[in-house]
Write an enzyme that holds these catalytic residues in place. Structure first.
Site, PDB file in Angstrom:
ATOM      1  N   GLU A  18       0.972  -4.367 -13.123  1.00 29.38           N
ATOM      2  CA  GLU A  18       0.235  -3.300 -13.801  1.00 29.38           C
ATOM      3  C   GLU A  18       1.050  -2.001 -13.720  1.00 29.38           C
ATOM      4  O   GLU A  18       1.464  -1.597 -12.642  1.00 29.38           O
ATOM      5  CB  GLU A  18      -1.100  -3.114 -13.097  1.00 29.38           C
ATOM      6  N   GLY A  44      -7.408   6.289   1.845  1.00 28.33           N
ATOM      7  CA  GLY A  44      -7.826   4.950   2.268  1.00 28.33           C
ATOM      8  C   GLY A  44      -7.850   4.841   3.787  1.00 28.33           C
ATOM      9  O   GLY A  44      -8.761   4.252   4.368  1.00 28.33           O
ATOM     10  N   GLY A  48     -11.180  11.696   1.045  1.00 26.18           N
ATOM     11  CA  GLY A  48     -10.198  11.244   2.030  1.00 26.18           C
ATOM     12  C   GLY A  48      -9.371  10.107   1.497  1.00 26.18           C
ATOM     13  O   GLY A  48      -9.675   9.540   0.439  1.00 26.18           O
ATOM     14  N   VAL A  83     -10.393   7.470   5.998  1.00 27.36           N
ATOM     15  CA  VAL A  83     -11.788   7.543   5.519  1.00 27.36           C
ATOM     16  C   VAL A  83     -12.239   6.225   4.872  1.00 27.36           C
ATOM     17  O   VAL A  83     -13.305   5.689   5.188  1.00 27.36           O
ATOM     18  CB  VAL A  83     -11.966   8.742   4.551  1.00 27.36           C
ATOM     19  N   GLY A  84     -11.389   5.683   3.972  1.00 30.17           N
ATOM     20  CA  GLY A  84     -11.772   4.443   3.290  1.00 30.17           C
ATOM     21  C   GLY A  84     -11.963   3.297   4.267  1.00 30.17           C
ATOM     22  O   GLY A  84     -12.967   2.558   4.196  1.00 30.17           O
ATOM     23  N   LYS A  96     -16.939   7.938  -2.129  1.00 27.66           N
ATOM     24  CA  LYS A  96     -15.607   8.451  -1.783  1.00 27.66           C
ATOM     25  C   LYS A  96     -14.753   8.441  -3.047  1.00 27.66           C
ATOM     26  O   LYS A  96     -14.185   7.423  -3.431  1.00 27.66           O
ATOM     27  CB  LYS A  96     -14.916   7.595  -0.715  1.00 27.66           C
ATOM     28  N   CYS A 110      -7.608   0.375 -16.713  1.00 30.65           N
ATOM     29  CA  CYS A 110      -7.540  -0.998 -16.197  1.00 30.65           C
ATOM     30  C   CYS A 110      -7.639  -2.014 -17.316  1.00 30.65           C
ATOM     31  O   CYS A 110      -7.126  -3.117 -17.214  1.00 30.65           O
ATOM     32  CB  CYS A 110      -8.690  -1.210 -15.219  1.00 30.65           C
ATOM     33  N   GLU A 129     -13.837  -4.106  -8.619  1.00 32.89           N
ATOM     34  CA  GLU A 129     -13.344  -3.933 -10.005  1.00 32.89           C
ATOM     35  C   GLU A 129     -11.903  -3.486  -9.890  1.00 32.89           C
ATOM     36  O   GLU A 129     -11.630  -2.330  -9.545  1.00 32.89           O
ATOM     37  CB  GLU A 129     -14.166  -2.869 -10.735  1.00 32.89           C
TER      38      GLU A 129
HETATM   39  P1  NAD Z   1      -6.229   2.832  -5.696  1.00 30.11           P
HETATM   40  O1  NAD Z   1      -6.481   1.419  -5.346  1.00 30.11           O
HETATM   41  O2  NAD Z   1      -4.996   3.469  -5.204  1.00 30.11           O
HETATM   42  O3  NAD Z   1      -7.417   3.745  -5.164  1.00 30.11           O
HETATM   43  C1  NAD Z   1      -8.752   3.526  -5.560  1.00 30.11           C
HETATM   44  C2  NAD Z   1      -9.685   4.089  -4.502  1.00 30.11           C
HETATM   45  O4  NAD Z   1      -9.588   3.269  -3.336  1.00 30.11           O
HETATM   46  C3  NAD Z   1      -9.327   5.516  -4.066  1.00 30.11           C
HETATM   47  O5  NAD Z   1     -10.526   6.248  -3.865  1.00 30.11           O
HETATM   48  C4  NAD Z   1      -8.617   5.276  -2.744  1.00 30.11           C
HETATM   49  O6  NAD Z   1      -8.660   6.366  -1.852  1.00 30.11           O
HETATM   50  C5  NAD Z   1      -9.412   4.107  -2.211  1.00 30.11           C
HETATM   51  N1  NAD Z   1      -8.765   3.336  -1.139  1.00 30.11           N
HETATM   52  C6  NAD Z   1      -7.447   3.085  -0.980  1.00 30.11           C
HETATM   53  N2  NAD Z   1      -7.264   2.353   0.148  1.00 30.11           N
HETATM   54  C7  NAD Z   1      -8.493   2.137   0.694  1.00 30.11           C
HETATM   55  C8  NAD Z   1      -8.965   1.472   1.857  1.00 30.11           C
HETATM   56  N3  NAD Z   1      -8.132   0.862   2.707  1.00 30.11           N
HETATM   57  N4  NAD Z   1     -10.282   1.451   2.093  1.00 30.11           N
HETATM   58  C9  NAD Z   1     -11.143   2.055   1.244  1.00 30.11           C
HETATM   59  N5  NAD Z   1     -10.757   2.744   0.148  1.00 30.11           N
HETATM   60  C10 NAD Z   1      -9.444   2.773  -0.135  1.00 30.11           C
HETATM   61  O7  NAD Z   1      -6.347   2.925  -7.268  1.00 30.11           O
HETATM   62  P2  NAD Z   1      -6.105   4.208  -8.206  1.00 30.11           P
HETATM   63  O8  NAD Z   1      -4.636   4.455  -8.268  1.00 30.11           O
HETATM   64  O9  NAD Z   1      -7.014   5.307  -7.835  1.00 30.11           O
HETATM   65  O10 NAD Z   1      -6.610   3.661  -9.607  1.00 30.11           O
HETATM   66  C11 NAD Z   1      -5.845   2.852 -10.415  1.00 30.11           C
HETATM   67  C12 NAD Z   1      -6.168   1.392 -10.178  1.00 30.11           C
HETATM   68  O11 NAD Z   1      -7.560   1.193 -10.391  1.00 30.11           O
HETATM   69  C13 NAD Z   1      -5.468   0.475 -11.154  1.00 30.11           C
HETATM   70  O12 NAD Z   1      -5.048  -0.685 -10.489  1.00 30.11           O
HETATM   71  C14 NAD Z   1      -6.549   0.146 -12.154  1.00 30.11           C
HETATM   72  O13 NAD Z   1      -6.388  -1.051 -12.847  1.00 30.11           O
HETATM   73  C15 NAD Z   1      -7.744   0.101 -11.285  1.00 30.11           C
HETATM   74  N6  NAD Z   1      -8.927   0.308 -12.098  1.00 30.11           N
HETATM   75  C16 NAD Z   1      -9.766  -0.748 -12.293  1.00 30.11           C
HETATM   76  C17 NAD Z   1     -10.873  -0.601 -13.112  1.00 30.11           C
HETATM   77  C18 NAD Z   1     -11.832  -1.740 -13.326  1.00 30.11           C
HETATM   78  O14 NAD Z   1     -12.949  -1.473 -13.760  1.00 30.11           O
HETATM   79  N7  NAD Z   1     -11.484  -2.974 -13.050  1.00 30.11           N
HETATM   80  C19 NAD Z   1     -11.112   0.619 -13.736  1.00 30.11           C
HETATM   81  C20 NAD Z   1     -10.234   1.688 -13.522  1.00 30.11           C
HETATM   82  C21 NAD Z   1      -9.143   1.512 -12.682  1.00 30.11           C
END
Ligand code: NAD
Length: 471
Positions: free
Chosen positions: A377, A202, A200, A205-206, A169, A278, A244
């Protein structure tokens, strides 16, 4: 207007049952470039069912067969290189050079995974036991918007190598960049159901995927808030999780570091991918004994960065993802000012001449470690400068964070830098160099996550361990 309405379930490209539409915008112009059609809970369940049905045959494939399929994926990702690069640049504003780097590594993950496919990965002796590593089951892979091809390839390569089938996803804020990735997966022609892709939010779909009883493993890269929700969803059926998550990484400049070199190092650590990373070193710790000197050098280094169209080769900092990210970043700069910070470079508003699109002024601002700007962040080109008195205080400040993903150290004496590294609570520490090693483990301490990815740590995350004792 393009309509992004494809998903991939059970070997077929179909349109989602879901009907929710989301705008897909260019980071460069801020204009809408496509409409994304999001899946719903029924799409998520169909994808899990396809992966469940494909699991017995896929997990029984020989290592040679898996190597062959990973080879096809590598070739297919390489064949879609140009589309992946241009879509990354367009959608989230990273420069063409950075996008090329991200995309080239994406194909490399499949080669790395092939090399992990040796008997030793799956069987070894431990006393009287034969210890087997067996595929965990259906794995759900959830990725963020800051480099879809990279995160998808990194997770999918080892999941498939381990013998798991997957449901991917991608982020709903990264649908444009996910299209060439979808094409690459379809073109690779794996057996039906082994790889499925749904789009989708969170919710639904998530949440459907991460609480589904037929899912055994979840690997997510995303924010810490999302990671916590997923961990809660997962616990009822005790799914294995790799989380992550976010970071607020320190860059400690020691008092014996060369001024210009340390400043360049800190700015590189902080502003990779326009700060949309990140691993960004967003808290720069400088010694009180050389405070003004380092402030000046850091300000010069930030002001020298060329902000502009990410497609132009001379651009170092492009726009950020979208208007929401722009507003969020502005609100953090404002909070930093309101809390008493001094702007050393950049500041509020657009850079001159770049009033359209989501261009942010790369900003350097003084702070103390208790301020919001130093704790939360931001995910944009905003760096806090924090002054410390001695090395013990530097360690205390660096470790005083909910996060623990990365840390950077600029030291005149590398051995001293390494001693300091051992005192930091971070999954990776870079002393006097910034490398992107795929051989070493990657992951965070504290609220930056659970588990490790890359190399043997990466494949292990998709394997259960079974010890068999035979008389
Ligand atoms: P986000 O948490 O908003 O979304 C990440 C993914 O999670 C998306 O696909 C989103 O649709 C999904 N998601 C959201 N709610 C969910 C749920 N309830 N169930 C399942 N899936 C769900 O993050 P973002 O804005 O896409 O990315 C930025 C964030 O990602 C920052 O906090 C960054 O630090 C982190 N990040 C971490 C790493 C790492 O390796 N540690 C790398 C890159 C980004």
């Amino acid at each position: 207007m393009h309509r992004l309405d494809r998903q991939y379930i059970n070997g077929e490209v179909t349109t989602p049952r879901g009907t929710e539409i989301c705008p897909v915008n260019s980071a460069i112009t801020g204009e809408q470039i496509a409409q994304g059609v999001l899946g719903d809970a029924a799409d998520a369940c169909a994808a899990v069912e396809a992966a469940r049905q494909a699991l017995p045959a896929w997990s029984a494939t020989s290592l040679d067969e898996r190597r062959g399929y990973l080879n096809r994926l590598e070739d297919s990702f390489a064949a879609h290189r140009e589309g992946m690069i241009s879509s990354l640049v367009e959608e989230f504003g990273t420069t063409t050079a950075t996008a090329a780097y991200i995309v080239d590594q994406s194909a490399d993950w499949f080669r790395d995974a092939r090399e992990l496919l040796t008997e030793d990965t799956f069987v070894r002796k431990a006393g009287q036991a034969t210890v087997r590593k067996v595929p965990t089951g259906v794995a759900v892979l959830i990725t963020p918007w800051n480099g879809a091809s990279w995160f998808i390839a990194m997770k999918m390569s080892v999941a498939l190598a381990a013998g798991c089938t997957v449901v991917i996803k991608p982020s709903e804020r990264g649908m444009w960049q996910a299209q060439p990735v979808l094409d690459a997966i379809v073109d690779a022609g794996l057996p039906a159901g082994v790889v499925n892709v749904v789009f989708g939010k969170g919710d639904p779909v998530g949440n459907t995927l991460t609480s589904h009883p037929d899912v055994a493993k979840i690997s997510i890269t995303g924010s810490t808030a999302t990671g916590k929700t997923i961990a809660r969803n997962a616990v009822d059926t005790m799914k294995r999780v790799t989380l992550e998550l976010g970071g607020k990484s320190p860059t400690v400049i020691l008092d014996d570091a060369g001024t210009a070199k340390a400043a360049a190092f800190a700015v590189q650590a902080g502003l990779f991918n326009n700060g949309q990373a990140c691993i960004a070193g967003t808290r720069i710790l400088i010694p009180a004994s050389r405070e003004q000197e380092f402030k000046d050098a850091l300000a010069d280094a930030v002001m020298a960065l060329r902000v502009g169209d990410p497609r132009q080769p001379e651009t170092v900092i492009g726009p950020v993802l979208d208007a929401d990210q722009y507003d969020r970043i502005q609100s953090y700069i404002q909070a930093g000012i309101d809390e008493g910070g001094e702007i050393l470079a950049g500041g509020l508003g657009h850079p001159d001449g770049l009033e359209h699109g989501n261009y942010v002024r790369p900003t350097l601002i003084t702070a103390t470690n208790d301020r919001r700007i130093a704790r939360e962040e931001i995910f944009g080109p905003v760096l806090s400068v924090i002054t410390y008195r001695d090395e013990n205080e530097a360690v205390a400040i660096a470790n005083d964070s909910d996060y623990g993903l990365h840390a950077y150290i600029a030291a005149g004496d590398s051995a001293r830098g390494e001693r300091l590294a051992r005192r930091l609570q971070a999954g990776r520490v870079m002393v006097n160099q910034i490398v992107d090693s795929r051989e070493a483990p990657f992951g965070g301490f504290k609220q930056s996550g659970i588990g490790r990815e890359f190399s043997s740590w990466g494949i292990d995350a998709y394997l259960e361990t079974q010890a068999i004792f035979t008389a």
